[in-house]
Design an enzyme around this catalytic site. Structure first.
Site, PDB file in Angstrom:
ATOM      1  N   ASN A  93      42.165  42.557  39.033  1.00 40.83           N
ATOM      2  CA  ASN A  93      43.504  41.961  39.052  1.00 40.83           C
ATOM      3  C   ASN A  93      43.928  41.504  37.668  1.00 40.83           C
ATOM      4  O   ASN A  93      43.097  41.116  36.851  1.00 40.83           O
ATOM      5  CB  ASN A  93      43.546  40.790  40.025  1.00 40.83           C
ATOM      6  CG  ASN A  93      43.210  41.231  41.441  1.00 40.83           C
ATOM      7  OD1 ASN A  93      43.208  42.422  41.733  1.00 40.83           O
ATOM      8  ND2 ASN A  93      42.905  40.287  42.304  1.00 40.83           N
ATOM      9  N   VAL A  94      45.237  41.514  37.476  1.00 40.59           N
ATOM     10  CA  VAL A  94      45.789  41.129  36.172  1.00 40.59           C
ATOM     11  C   VAL A  94      46.545  39.808  36.279  1.00 40.59           C
ATOM     12  O   VAL A  94      47.255  39.421  35.357  1.00 40.59           O
ATOM     13  CB  VAL A  94      46.738  42.245  35.643  1.00 40.59           C
ATOM     14  CG1 VAL A  94      45.986  43.551  35.435  1.00 40.59           C
ATOM     15  CG2 VAL A  94      47.938  42.464  36.577  1.00 40.59           C
ATOM     16  N   HIS A 125      41.091  45.407  34.200  1.00 37.79           N
ATOM     17  CA  HIS A 125      42.371  46.115  34.040  1.00 37.79           C
ATOM     18  C   HIS A 125      43.393  45.320  33.236  1.00 37.79           C
ATOM     19  O   HIS A 125      44.588  45.531  33.368  1.00 37.79           O
ATOM     20  CB  HIS A 125      42.930  46.512  35.419  1.00 37.79           C
ATOM     21  CG  HIS A 125      42.077  47.532  36.124  1.00 37.79           C
ATOM     22  ND1 HIS A 125      42.154  47.784  37.469  1.00 37.79           N
ATOM     23  CD2 HIS A 125      41.124  48.371  35.642  1.00 37.79           C
ATOM     24  CE1 HIS A 125      41.286  48.731  37.801  1.00 37.79           C
ATOM     25  NE2 HIS A 125      40.639  49.100  36.709  1.00 37.79           N
ATOM     26  N   CYS A 151      52.742  45.817  21.050  1.00 35.39           N
ATOM     27  CA  CYS A 151      53.548  46.924  20.538  1.00 35.39           C
ATOM     28  C   CYS A 151      52.695  48.195  20.512  1.00 35.39           C
ATOM     29  O   CYS A 151      51.569  48.172  20.013  1.00 35.39           O
ATOM     30  CB  CYS A 151      54.019  46.572  19.133  1.00 35.39           C
ATOM     31  SG  CYS A 151      54.694  47.988  18.248  1.00 35.39           S
ATOM     32  N   CYS A 191      58.196  46.328  13.891  1.00 31.61           N
ATOM     33  CA  CYS A 191      58.311  47.754  13.577  1.00 31.61           C
ATOM     34  C   CYS A 191      59.251  48.515  14.497  1.00 31.61           C
ATOM     35  O   CYS A 191      59.447  49.716  14.319  1.00 31.61           O
ATOM     36  CB  CYS A 191      56.922  48.402  13.590  1.00 31.61           C
ATOM     37  SG  CYS A 191      56.311  48.694  15.251  1.00 31.61           S
ATOM     38  N   GLY A 245      38.451  42.579  48.834  1.00 30.79           N
ATOM     39  CA  GLY A 245      39.882  42.885  48.726  1.00 30.79           C
ATOM     40  C   GLY A 245      40.216  44.037  47.808  1.00 30.79           C
ATOM     41  O   GLY A 245      41.227  44.004  47.119  1.00 30.79           O
ATOM     42  N   THR A 246      39.354  45.034  47.804  1.00 31.17           N
ATOM     43  CA  THR A 246      39.672  46.229  47.014  1.00 31.17           C
ATOM     44  C   THR A 246      39.440  47.474  47.859  1.00 31.17           C
ATOM     45  O   THR A 246      38.469  47.536  48.626  1.00 31.17           O
ATOM     46  CB  THR A 246      38.852  46.301  45.700  1.00 31.17           C
ATOM     47  OG1 THR A 246      39.083  47.566  45.073  1.00 31.17           O
ATOM     48  CG2 THR A 246      37.356  46.103  45.898  1.00 31.17           C
ATOM     49  N   SER A 247      40.340  48.445  47.700  1.00 31.54           N
ATOM     50  CA  SER A 247      40.183  49.702  48.437  1.00 31.54           C
ATOM     51  C   SER A 247      39.017  50.509  47.860  1.00 31.54           C
ATOM     52  O   SER A 247      38.572  51.472  48.471  1.00 31.54           O
ATOM     53  CB  SER A 247      41.483  50.510  48.385  1.00 31.54           C
ATOM     54  OG  SER A 247      41.862  50.702  47.038  1.00 31.54           O
ATOM     55  N   ASN A 307      36.799  42.670  53.579  1.00 35.82           N
ATOM     56  CA  ASN A 307      38.109  43.341  53.594  1.00 35.82           C
ATOM     57  C   ASN A 307      38.613  43.396  55.043  1.00 35.82           C
ATOM     58  O   ASN A 307      37.806  43.485  55.952  1.00 35.82           O
ATOM     59  CB  ASN A 307      37.913  44.785  53.069  1.00 35.82           C
ATOM     60  CG  ASN A 307      39.091  45.280  52.256  1.00 35.82           C
ATOM     61  OD1 ASN A 307      39.346  44.771  51.182  1.00 35.82           O
ATOM     62  ND2 ASN A 307      39.804  46.263  52.765  1.00 35.82           N
TER      63      ASN A 307
END
Ligand code: BJW
Ligand code: ZN
Length: 250
Positions: A101-102, A118, A126, A150, A187-189, A213
């Site tokens: 998770n992010v 992730h 940038c 830039c 909680g992850t597939s 899950n």
């Protein structure tokens, strides 16, 4: 909920525990998962938006998706599943939390030793000069922002399909998975690699692998156990069960 005696015994005896979490642990906080029935990103498959080519083709759309998610994440709170893992960390000498998770919810719940595979949605950089930015005002823009230095496009510091995971975080995750006695996949597939490979590494090294899950996942066919249910309900009960005096002991 009655957990198996083996799971409780293994966790009580474990000197090292590794937990891999995915979007499902944040579902009860109100953050949609990527896939499945409750996956609210149904309009777009993650593969369609979470890749660099999609960003170059349509930076505004991809930026809008992330800006929307950032706003949502700021409005929600960690749930009992996040807090239970933070509590488990306190109780164990060698505990590693690896997350796909992010959303920062583990950190906000008090977990300390976290490896984010992730990336993190709070940071952006940038694509040309790699300067990092974390200015929330960028989310108010209707178009993808440009670098002040830039003029390059600013992207979220997350890992998209076809991109390498942060090497240090993955190395730590690998090390934790291969030395742990118990590995929890929560909680992850378990369909996105190389994150999904960690559970198989743990299995190869003799760990007791448990899926938590609401539905069985690909990993369930290989794991020793699948505990069906929501992370926000199962994890607090599991931590509670560990605290109880083992039967027969005074
Ligand atoms: C609950 C619940 C509740 C509901 N409680 N649970 C062919 C075969 C194998 C691999 C590949 C292949 N082709 C390509 C690849 C590699 C690719 C990959 O794995 N693809 C597969 C999909 C086929 N992987 C990559 O590209 C990775 N990089 C890589 O391999 O580098 C090497 C390389 C370099 C160059 C060329 C090729 C290779 C990078 C992967 C990056 C993934 N990025 C994303 C986006 C991150 C940023 C963002 O957040 O936007 O990561 S995609 C998305 O999926 C996100 C997630 O972290 C990740 C995993 O999803 P997760 O967390 O499992 O969520 P869901 O929705 O799938 O599942 C939720 C679960 O929760 C469900 O099971 C529910 O039932 C459950 N749930 N409520 C508990 N209350
Ligand atoms: Zn720049």
């Amino acid at each position: 909920m009655k957990f198996s005696d083996t799971l409780i015994a293994r966790l009580r005896q474990a000197s090292s525990v590794c937990v891999l979490t995915g979007a499902g642990i944040s579902a009860e906080s109100g953050v949609p998962t990527f896939r499945g029935e409750d996956g609210l990103w149904k309009k777009f498959k993650p593969e369609e938006l979470a890749n660099f080519d999609a960003f170059i083709r349509n930076p505004d759309l991809v930026w809008e998706w992330y800006a929307y998610r950032r706003r949502l994440i700021h409005e929600v709170k960690p749930n009992p599943g996040h807090y239970a893992l933070a509590e488990l960390e306190q109780r164990l000498r060698d505990f590693t939390l690896v997350t796909q998770n992010v959303d920062n919810l583990h950190r906000r719940a008090g977990s300390r030793r976290i490896f984010e595979l992730h990336g993190n949605i709070e940071r952006s950089y940038c694509i040309e000069c790699r300067t990092f930015v974390s200015d929330l005002k960028l989310d108010e823009l209707k178009t993808a922002p440009r670098c002040e230095k830039c003029g390059g496009l600013i992207r979220p510091d997350v890992v998209w399909f076809g991109e390498l995971l942060p090497a240090d975080a993955f190395a730590e995750a690998e090390s934790a998975s291969t030395r742990c006695d118990v590995f929890l996949s929560v909680g992850t597939s378990a369909v996105v690699y190389p994150a999904a490979s960690l559970a198989y590494m743990a299995l190869e090294h003799g760990a007791y692998v448990v899926v938590i899950n609401p539905e069985r996942t690909d990993l369930s066919f290989h794991a020793q156990e699948t505990v069906l249910g929501k992370a926000g309900e199962i994890l607090p009960m599991l931590v509670h069960a560990l605290q109880k005096q083992p039967e027969g002991e005074l």
